[in-house]
Scaffold this motif. Sequence first.
Motif, PDB file in Angstrom:
ATOM      1  N   ALA A  90       1.909  12.430  -7.033  1.00 48.46           N
ATOM      2  CA  ALA A  90       2.061  11.658  -5.899  1.00 48.46           C
ATOM      3  C   ALA A  90       2.288   9.895  -6.499  1.00 48.46           C
ATOM      4  N   ARG A  91       2.922   9.544  -5.358  1.00 48.61           N
ATOM      5  CA  ARG A  91       3.371   8.115  -5.607  1.00 48.61           C
ATOM      6  C   ARG A  91       2.416   7.098  -4.824  1.00 48.61           C
ATOM      7  N   GLY A  92       1.385   7.738  -4.166  1.00 48.27           N
ATOM      8  CA  GLY A  92       0.473   6.638  -3.718  1.00 48.27           C
ATOM      9  C   GLY A  92      -0.584   6.586  -4.406  1.00 48.27           C
ATOM     10  N   GLU A  93      -1.331   5.319  -3.959  1.00 52.66           N
ATOM     11  CA  GLU A  93      -2.754   5.145  -4.690  1.00 52.66           C
ATOM     12  C   GLU A  93      -3.649   5.454  -3.834  1.00 52.66           C
ATOM     13  N   ILE A  94      -3.600   5.642  -2.450  1.00 50.20           N
ATOM     14  CA  ILE A  94      -4.441   6.339  -1.599  1.00 50.20           C
ATOM     15  C   ILE A  94      -3.944   7.770  -1.241  1.00 50.20           C
ATOM     16  N   ILE A  95      -4.766   8.663  -1.527  1.00 48.40           N
ATOM     17  CA  ILE A  95      -4.497  10.240  -1.278  1.00 48.40           C
ATOM     18  C   ILE A  95      -5.268  10.615  -0.070  1.00 48.40           C
ATOM     19  N   ILE A  96      -4.498  11.178   0.687  1.00 48.84           N
ATOM     20  CA  ILE A  96      -5.231  11.566   2.144  1.00 48.84           C
ATOM     21  C   ILE A  96      -4.985  13.289   1.978  1.00 48.84           C
ATOM     22  N   ALA A 138       3.865   7.997  10.230  1.00 51.29           N
ATOM     23  CA  ALA A 138       4.291   9.228   9.591  1.00 51.29           C
ATOM     24  C   ALA A 138       5.624   9.123   8.701  1.00 51.29           C
ATOM     25  N   ASP A 139       6.450   7.982   8.881  1.00 53.70           N
ATOM     26  CA  ASP A 139       7.565   8.076   8.303  1.00 53.70           C
ATOM     27  C   ASP A 139       7.276   7.005   6.903  1.00 53.70           C
ATOM     28  N   GLN A 140       6.177   6.252   6.853  1.00 47.74           N
ATOM     29  CA  GLN A 140       6.151   5.366   5.874  1.00 47.74           C
ATOM     30  C   GLN A 140       5.090   6.017   4.728  1.00 47.74           C
ATOM     31  N   VAL A 141       4.660   7.001   4.748  1.00 49.29           N
ATOM     32  CA  VAL A 141       3.849   7.591   3.916  1.00 49.29           C
ATOM     33  C   VAL A 141       4.751   9.002   3.361  1.00 49.29           C
ATOM     34  N   GLU A 142       4.056   9.304   1.924  1.00 49.96           N
ATOM     35  CA  GLU A 142       4.829  10.300   1.296  1.00 49.96           C
ATOM     36  C   GLU A 142       3.865  11.540   1.603  1.00 49.96           C
ATOM     37  N   VAL A 143       4.540  12.624   1.841  1.00 49.20           N
ATOM     38  CA  VAL A 143       3.810  13.975   2.209  1.00 49.20           C
ATOM     39  C   VAL A 143       4.200  15.128   1.415  1.00 49.20           C
ATOM     40  N   LEU A 144       3.219  15.723   0.808  1.00 52.83           N
ATOM     41  CA  LEU A 144       3.393  16.847  -0.587  1.00 52.83           C
ATOM     42  C   LEU A 144       2.764  18.050   0.218  1.00 52.83           C
ATOM     43  N   LEU A 145       3.745  18.902   0.504  1.00 50.02           N
ATOM     44  CA  LEU A 145       3.197  20.334   0.836  1.00 50.02           C
ATOM     45  C   LEU A 145       3.251  21.141  -0.304  1.00 50.02           C
ATOM     46  N   ILE A 146       1.939  21.519  -0.618  1.00 58.62           N
ATOM     47  CA  ILE A 146       1.805  22.136  -1.914  1.00 58.62           C
ATOM     48  C   ILE A 146       1.880  23.656  -1.699  1.00 58.62           C
ATOM     49  N   ASN A 147       2.795  24.379  -1.739  1.00 57.69           N
ATOM     50  CA  ASN A 147       2.793  25.815  -1.667  1.00 57.69           C
ATOM     51  C   ASN A 147       2.203  26.520  -2.691  1.00 57.69           C
ATOM     52  N   ASP A 148       0.661  27.062  -2.438  1.00 56.45           N
ATOM     53  CA  ASP A 148       0.084  27.676  -3.522  1.00 56.45           C
ATOM     54  C   ASP A 148       0.315  29.372  -3.556  1.00 56.45           C
ATOM     55  N   THR A 186       0.761  -1.332   0.162  1.00 58.02           N
ATOM     56  CA  THR A 186      -0.037   0.245   0.106  1.00 58.02           C
ATOM     57  C   THR A 186       0.989   1.173   0.029  1.00 58.02           C
ATOM     58  N   LYS A 187       0.734   2.082  -0.970  1.00 61.31           N
ATOM     59  CA  LYS A 187       1.403   3.395  -0.950  1.00 61.31           C
ATOM     60  C   LYS A 187       0.527   4.485  -0.612  1.00 61.31           C
ATOM     61  N   VAL A 188       0.732   5.374   0.070  1.00 61.72           N
ATOM     62  CA  VAL A 188      -0.102   6.487   0.597  1.00 61.72           C
ATOM     63  C   VAL A 188       0.481   7.812   0.463  1.00 61.72           C
ATOM     64  N   THR A 189      -0.245   8.832  -0.121  1.00 59.15           N
ATOM     65  CA  THR A 189       0.026  10.234  -0.175  1.00 59.15           C
ATOM     66  C   THR A 189      -0.611  11.057   0.507  1.00 59.15           C
ATOM     67  N   VAL A 190       0.121  12.014   1.392  1.00 56.84           N
ATOM     68  CA  VAL A 190      -0.779  12.928   2.137  1.00 56.84           C
ATOM     69  C   VAL A 190      -0.474  14.171   1.431  1.00 56.84           C
ATOM     70  N   ILE A 191      -1.571  14.913   1.079  1.00 59.65           N
ATOM     71  CA  ILE A 191      -1.548  16.237   0.323  1.00 59.65           C
ATOM     72  C   ILE A 191      -1.970  17.417   0.961  1.00 59.65           C
ATOM     73  N   VAL A 192      -0.988  18.365   1.401  1.00 63.22           N
ATOM     74  CA  VAL A 192      -1.314  19.506   2.286  1.00 63.22           C
ATOM     75  C   VAL A 192      -1.171  20.861   1.383  1.00 63.22           C
ATOM     76  N   PRO A 193      -2.310  21.494   0.754  1.00 59.51           N
ATOM     77  CA  PRO A 193      -2.293  22.706  -0.023  1.00 59.51           C
ATOM     78  C   PRO A 193      -2.529  23.654   1.243  1.00 59.51           C
ATOM     79  N   PHE A 194      -1.489  24.840   1.101  1.00 58.17           N
ATOM     80  CA  PHE A 194      -1.474  25.949   1.788  1.00 58.17           C
ATOM     81  C   PHE A 194      -1.071  27.192   1.255  1.00 58.17           C
ATOM     82  N   LYS A 195      -1.448  28.389   1.703  1.00 53.69           N
ATOM     83  CA  LYS A 195      -1.240  29.742   1.265  1.00 53.69           C
ATOM     84  C   LYS A 195      -1.048  30.431   2.222  1.00 53.69           C
TER      85      LYS A 195
END
Length: 365
Positions: A121-127, A69-79, A41-50
Amino acid sequence: MELILFTILLLPFAYYINLFANAWKFLNTKEIKKSILPTGTKVTVIVPFKDATEQLLVWLASFENLPLADQVEVLLINDGSVNSLMKLRKKLASDGKKNIKLVDRIHRGKKSSIEYGVSIARGEIIICTDADTRPGRCWIEGILETFSDENIQMVCGRVAPANGQWFAAIDFMALMAAGEVLIKKQKPVMCSGSHMAFRRGAFMDVNGYKGYHHFASGDDVILLYKIKEKFGPESIGFNDYRESYVVTDMPISLGQLLSQRQRWGGKAIYYRDVFSLLLSVLVLYCSLMTYGIFFIAIPSVPLVLMALVIVLTKAWVDVRIIYKYAREVHHPVKPWQVAAATLLYPIFMAIVFLRILVNPNPRWG
């Protein structure tokens, strides 16, 4: 004839009571079965922020304490933030965690940020969540447990209020509880972008937010409706596992509260199915008529008594739901606050409704 007409005016209240009767039974929490990331299972957490760097630093501090926390990808999207990001960049550099990435983009809005995050994202589950939240300890596990049902394409979850105004917190919990109950009854109408997840494939199948970029907000409700339309209401799951909610601060001023509820109330413009449209009208009617029904009943004593019974019954249903939700998310609620909120809510809703009529699509960020 007068009795018949008055009874018709009370029917919306009766339907509301019927819809949410015993709703508190749907608000129980469940125990996490396992605290591991399932193999493959691959999981990506997306946090958009401005311009929310300070809040994001608090989020990161909470997130890094989670078991997975260390097993998932985290993308901090700076808008397109204009505030300094130096402190955030320094923290990410000093931590050296390869699974957490800061992605800089020009300002294009929250929906565009989520779409871009999904595309890389590399994950198939997107949070997805917001920068001004703090995740509960079992947040990721609860979402994954909910996705263990292969038919589930989107997961919504609980959001607990913190700080801010007590009235805002009670109103917020009422909305969150109603949304949860409706999803569990397979009548999904609303959810929170602070706590939602979806399968990457489902997001692609519905073409993300295509056709809705001109709306400033609604990333949560729009996606819920697109997935519901494509896969059916049973494809929307709810994360109600213990300690799996997220926490967010409430508005501290009346102006902030009204602006926030104006944005949320304006989401009704995205509704396309008959039930959701009728429900939004029903809630508005019951709120605005809470006091109005008594003016119509005067001077008939029997009609006043009828109105009193049904309005008090609705209030009792609302109070039971609020108390149950508050207990599950460990938010303290005082009896006088709930009583005062019940009395003030019709006036509050009238003001919000007028603001929505003036501007149903206020800008995000």
